[in-house]
Enzyme design. Structure first.
Site, PDB file in Angstrom:
ATOM      1  N   GLY A  77      -7.767  39.367  21.561  1.00 55.71           N
ATOM      2  CA  GLY A  77      -6.433  39.040  22.042  1.00 55.71           C
ATOM      3  C   GLY A  77      -6.271  39.298  23.526  1.00 55.71           C
ATOM      4  N   ASP A  86     -13.844  16.935  35.400  1.00 54.10           N
ATOM      5  CA  ASP A  86     -13.178  15.635  35.372  1.00 54.10           C
ATOM      6  C   ASP A  86     -13.878  14.747  36.386  1.00 54.10           C
ATOM      7  OD1 ASP A  86     -11.543  13.430  35.832  1.00 54.10           O
ATOM      8  OD2 ASP A  86      -9.676  14.552  35.732  1.00 54.10           O
ATOM      9  N   ASP A 119      -3.903  16.157  35.625  1.00 55.81           N
ATOM     10  CA  ASP A 119      -3.356  14.935  35.033  1.00 55.81           C
ATOM     11  C   ASP A 119      -4.038  14.642  33.704  1.00 55.81           C
ATOM     12  OD1 ASP A 119      -5.891  14.018  35.724  1.00 55.81           O
ATOM     13  OD2 ASP A 119      -5.202  12.856  37.456  1.00 55.81           O
ATOM     14  N   HIS A 124     -10.848  33.456  28.285  1.00 59.89           N
ATOM     15  CA  HIS A 124     -11.926  34.334  27.823  1.00 59.89           C
ATOM     16  C   HIS A 124     -11.378  35.692  27.386  1.00 59.89           C
ATOM     17  CE1 HIS A 124     -16.038  32.568  28.754  1.00 59.89           C
ATOM     18  NE2 HIS A 124     -15.205  31.604  29.088  1.00 59.89           N
TER      19      HIS A 124
END
Length: 342
Positions: free
Chosen positions: A95, A260, A268, A89
């Site tokens: 930048g 996930d 992974d 963020h």
């Protein structure tokens, strides 16, 4: 055979990208000697960064950061992905200048898109200790970048050398923070954003792999449950059983769900294999596999764990170098990460 050739060509391209990145970090000894004197060029700001930047001025910097990050993540493992996200963020807006850490009305930290960001207190604690040991020497931007690397390692991800020398920015605007991706954008807009940051389509897919750990609020996926994109139906790109599982977990918008769905605590390639099974949590995740520009990259990473980890390190270095402020005339070394120096 055509599929295998495409994958082979892509893997070869990635291999060359890694070699190019290493070569750029270590130019040949005769590069300066052979450079024509009549054609001066301006070096990119990132070229002024160095892994030895604090070797004399704050030699224990990385040990301080590592000790603090390690202590906090031991108490709360969910902080690891939060620090990685906080770093993204920051770099996505103006930048990597620690503008996300500035805390005042109208700053990026006060934006709606920043409400679920975490890890600010950890960065503040690191900064306080660094200021005690090396006063007015180390930028908040450098601290956040190194903390993101250490958080990745502690989560089971790869290690990489962090080049230092960033300065802290003095500008932070709430309206700019709300342009950071929120999980429902299309692939074209994501590719455009990354290109503006100097990152490519490989970086987009690889850095999205940070979703192999961490959680999201249910509010980010509620639109997938019904009337997706105004269709009056659930999102058809998601596995039916997975969708029902998410509905059960998301009785409230404020509930959390794992990014996930199979190995949420392991760094992974399951994030990518999940996409192949239509089990991407955010719609932007799943689109990476359905869009022809990104799907070959997803498939390659899903089948090659070493390729993912090695390229993740390369892409994180590139992210940390985005539009950095360097030198004596740009930015400052904040004494407190929450405020610009008076």
């Amino acid at each position: 055979m055509r599929w295998w050739c495409c994958v082979f060509a892509f893997v070869l391209t990635l291999h060359l990208d890694i070699i190019a990145a290493k070569s750029a970090a270590q130019p040949p000894p005769n590069a300066i000697k052979n450079k024509p004197r009549t054609m001066p060029t301006t070096r990119p700001a990132a070229d002024h960064l160095s892994t030895a930047y604090y070797a004399n001025s704050c030699p224990n910097l990385e040990a301080i950061i590592n000790q603090k990050v390690n202590a906090w993540i031991k108490r709360d493992s969910t902080l690891a992905p939060s620090i990685i996200r906080l770093h993204f963020h920051d770099c996505a807006i103006r930048g990597c200048d620690a503008s996300i850490l500035l805390n005042y009305p109208g700053s990026e930290k006060r934006a709606h898109a920043s409400k679920t960001l975490r890890g600010f207190a950890l960065i503040d604690e690191i900064k306080a200790e660094v200021e005690r040991r090396c006063p007015r020497t180390v930028s908040c931007a450098d601290i956040l970048t190194a903390a993101a690397r250490d958080a990745t390692v502690l989560a089971g991800g790869p290690f990489w050398q962090v080049p230092f020398g960033r300065k802290d920015g003095r500008v932070s605007l709430v309206k700019e923070a709300n342009t950071v991706p929120q999980g429902h954008e299309n692939i074209t807009s994501l590719i455009d954003l990354f290109q503006k940051l100097g990152l490519n389509i490989v970086d987009l897919v690889v850095l999205s792999g940070s979703h192999t750990i961490g959680r999201s609020t249910c509010s980010s996926i509620q639109q997938r449950f019904s009337n997706f994109n105004g269709t009056g139906k659930p999102d058809q790109s998601i596995d039916f059983n997975y969708l029902n599982s998410l509905k059960r977990q998301c009785k409230l918008d404020t509930n959390f769900v794992n990014l996930d769905g199979t190995t949420p605590r392991t760094f992974d390639v399951a994030y990518y294999t999940n996409l192949e099974k239509k089990m991407g949590l955010l719609s932007t995740d799943q689109l990476l596999h359905s869009d022809s520009r990104t799907s070959p990259i997803v498939d390659a990473l899903a089948s090659q764990a070493q390729l993912f980890t090695s390229q993740f390190a390369v892409s994180m270095v590139k992210l940390g170098n985005v539009q950095v402020l360097t030198g004596k005339t740009q930015g400052e070394i904040r004494r407190n990460c929450n405020f610009v120096n008076s």
